[in-house]
Design a protein around this motif. Structure first.
Motif, short mmCIF file in Angstrom:
data_model
loop_
_atom_site.label_atom_id
_atom_site.label_comp_id
_atom_site.label_asym_id
_atom_site.label_seq_id
_atom_site.Cartn_x
_atom_site.Cartn_y
_atom_site.Cartn_z
N ASP A 236 31.27 89.70 21.52
CA ASP A 236 30.06 89.93 22.28
C ASP A 236 28.81 89.93 21.40
O ASP A 236 28.79 90.55 20.33
CB ASP A 236 30.14 91.28 23.00
CG ASP A 236 30.91 91.18 24.31
OD1 ASP A 236 31.55 90.15 24.55
OD2 ASP A 236 30.88 92.16 25.08
N THR A 237 27.79 89.22 21.86
CA THR A 237 26.45 89.31 21.28
C THR A 237 25.50 89.60 22.43
O THR A 237 25.91 89.68 23.59
CB THR A 237 26.04 87.99 20.59
OG1 THR A 237 25.91 86.96 21.58
CG2 THR A 237 27.08 87.57 19.57
N ASP A 239 23.32 87.66 23.77
CA ASP A 239 23.07 86.56 24.68
C ASP A 239 24.33 85.85 25.17
O ASP A 239 24.25 84.96 26.01
CB ASP A 239 22.12 85.52 24.06
CG ASP A 239 22.63 84.96 22.75
OD1 ASP A 239 23.71 85.40 22.29
OD2 ASP A 239 21.96 84.08 22.18
N ALA A 240 25.51 86.23 24.68
CA ALA A 240 26.73 85.54 25.13
C ALA A 240 27.96 86.25 24.58
O ALA A 240 27.87 87.03 23.64
CB ALA A 240 26.72 84.08 24.68
N ALA A 241 29.12 85.95 25.18
CA ALA A 241 30.40 86.31 24.58
C ALA A 241 30.85 85.07 23.83
O ALA A 241 31.37 84.13 24.41
CB ALA A 241 31.41 86.70 25.65
N VAL A 242 30.60 85.06 22.53
CA VAL A 242 30.75 83.83 21.75
C VAL A 242 32.22 83.53 21.49
O VAL A 242 32.96 84.38 20.97
CB VAL A 242 29.99 83.96 20.42
CG1 VAL A 242 30.14 82.69 19.59
CG2 VAL A 242 28.51 84.24 20.68
N PRO A 243 32.69 82.33 21.85
CA PRO A 243 34.08 81.97 21.58
C PRO A 243 34.25 81.56 20.12
O PRO A 243 33.52 80.74 19.59
CB PRO A 243 34.32 80.77 22.52
CG PRO A 243 32.97 80.16 22.70
CD PRO A 243 31.98 81.28 22.62
N LEU A 244 35.23 82.17 19.45
CA LEU A 244 35.56 81.85 18.06
C LEU A 244 36.97 81.29 18.01
O LEU A 244 37.91 81.94 18.47
CB LEU A 244 35.45 83.10 17.18
CG LEU A 244 34.14 83.88 17.26
CD1 LEU A 244 34.23 85.15 16.45
CD2 LEU A 244 32.98 83.02 16.78
N THR A 245 37.12 80.11 17.48
CA THR A 245 38.44 79.47 17.47
C THR A 245 38.88 78.99 16.09
O THR A 245 39.97 78.44 15.95
CB THR A 245 38.45 78.26 18.43
OG1 THR A 245 37.39 77.36 18.08
CG2 THR A 245 38.26 78.71 19.88
#
Length: 282
Positions: A236-237, A239-245
Motif C-alpha cells: 500500500d502507498t 496513491d495505489a496498492a502497488v503490485p511487486l513481482t
C-alpha cells in the motif's frame, strides 16, 4: 513517454531505466555499441535509459544479452510489468471510483492458495464487516476525490472476500494492536467489527496474530502489504496498492512477514487483546 502524474509510478520507471543504464556501464560499452549489438537505433537506447520510452520484455532480454547480464532478466521484466500494472490501476482508480478496483483483484484472489497479510492501520479487507468497509471506503473516496460508488465497492469487496470461506486456501494475518484501537467508524460499527474478528479466528484455515503495544520491536511497523503465494506482493502507498513481482522483492517481503510474525500474540493472548479493545469502546 511523458512523466506520470503518480510520483510512485514515475519513480519506478526511472529506477528501471537507471538499472539498465548501470548494466550497460558495468559491461563497459557505449550506448552506440549497445544499439549495434541489439540491432536498433542509438536513439532507442537513449530513450530507454532516460525513461522516455518503456522497454518491452524483448528489449530487456536483448539489452541484458548484449551486456552479458542474462541473470538479471527476470527481475527487470518483473519490474517493468509491475510499473505498467500500477499505471493501469492508477488510471482505473481515478476514472471510475472504488468498485472496479475491488473487482480487479477477483481473479488473483481465486488463483491464490496462500495469503499472508500484514496491517498496521486498519482491519484488513478480508476481515472487514460491511459497516466498517463502508466507513473506510467513504473516507478513501473523499480524500482521493473519486466518484462516490462506495455502496457498490462494499458489495464488491464482500463478494471478493467469499474466498475466505474456501477451506482449501490458507490465510495468515499479522495485525499491529493499533489496528484494534484506530476507529474509522462509529462505536457500534467498531464493536461489531471486533466481534466479527473474534469469530473469524475460529476458522480452521485462518491464523491471526496480533503484535501488542507492549512487545519490544523485532521489526518496526510497516505499511500494509499482502503476499499472494510466492509470486506477488501488493504494497500500500497513498496513491495505489502497488503490485511487486520481482522475485527479490517478494522474497524481501516474505522475510519481513516472518520477522513481524515472531512478535505476534496468538490464540488466547490475541483474543485478550481484542477483548481489551472492545472494552475500551465503553
Amino acid at each position: 513517454m511523458p512523466t506520470h502524474p503518480s510520483s510512485h509510478i514515475q519513480q519506478a520507471r526511472e529506477e528501471l531505466a537507471g538499472r539498465l543504464r548501470e548494466i550497460r556501464k558495468d559491461a563497459g560499452i557505449s550506448g552506440r555499441e549497445l544499439a549495434a549489438r541489439c540491432g536498433w537505433s542509438e536513439s532507442k537506447s537513449s530513450r530507454i535509459e532516460n525513461a522516455k520510452a518503456p522497454p518491452s520484455d524483448a528489449d530487456i532480454k536483448a539489452w541484458c544479452r548484449a551486456c552479458a547480464a542474462d541473470d538479471q532478466v527476470p527481475d527487470l521484466i518483473a519490474a517493468n510489468r509491475q510499473s505498467a500494472d500500477a499505471h493501469v490501476q492508477w488510471r482505473r482508480l481515478q476514472r471510475s471510483g472504488l468498485r472496479r478496483l475491488q473487482e480487479s483483484t477477483g481473479d488473483l484472489y481465486q488463483q491464490t492458495k496462500a495469503f499472508r497479510v500484514y496491517v498496521s492501520d486498519v482491519i484488513p479487507g478480508f476481515l472487514q464487516t460491511p459497516g466498517y468497509a463502508a466507513a473506510l471506503l467513504s473516507s478513501i473516496a473523499d480524500f482521493r476525490e473519486t466518484p462516490d460508488d462506495v455502496s457498490d465497492a462494499v458489495a464488491a469487496r464482500m463478494r471478493r472476500n467469499a474466498v475466505l470461506s474456501n477451506g482449501a486456501r490458507r490465510f495468515s494475518f499479522v495485525l499491529e494492536e493499533s489496528v484494534l484501537r484506530y476507529r474509522p467508524c462509529s462505536v457500534e460499527t467498531m464493536a461489531a467489527q471486533l466481534g466479527h474478528l473474534l469469530g473469524v479466528m475460529d476458522l480452521h484455515n485462518v491464523a491471526v496474530g496480533i503484535v501488542p503495544f507492549s512487545t519490544q520491536w523485532i521489526m518496526w511497523p510497516m505499511p500494509t502489504f499482502t503476499i499472494f503465494d510466492t509470486t506477488r506482493v501488493h504494497a500500500d502507498t497513498l496513491d495505489a496498492a502497488v503490485p511487486l513481482t520481482q522475485p527479490t522483492q517478494v522474497e524481501l517481503y516474505a522475510r519481513a512477514f516472518d520477522r513481524l510474525s515472531q512478535g505476534a500474540a496468538r490464540g488466547a493472548a490475541a483474543r485478550s487483546l481484542i477483548a481489551g479493545a472492545l472494552a475500551s469502546l465503553n
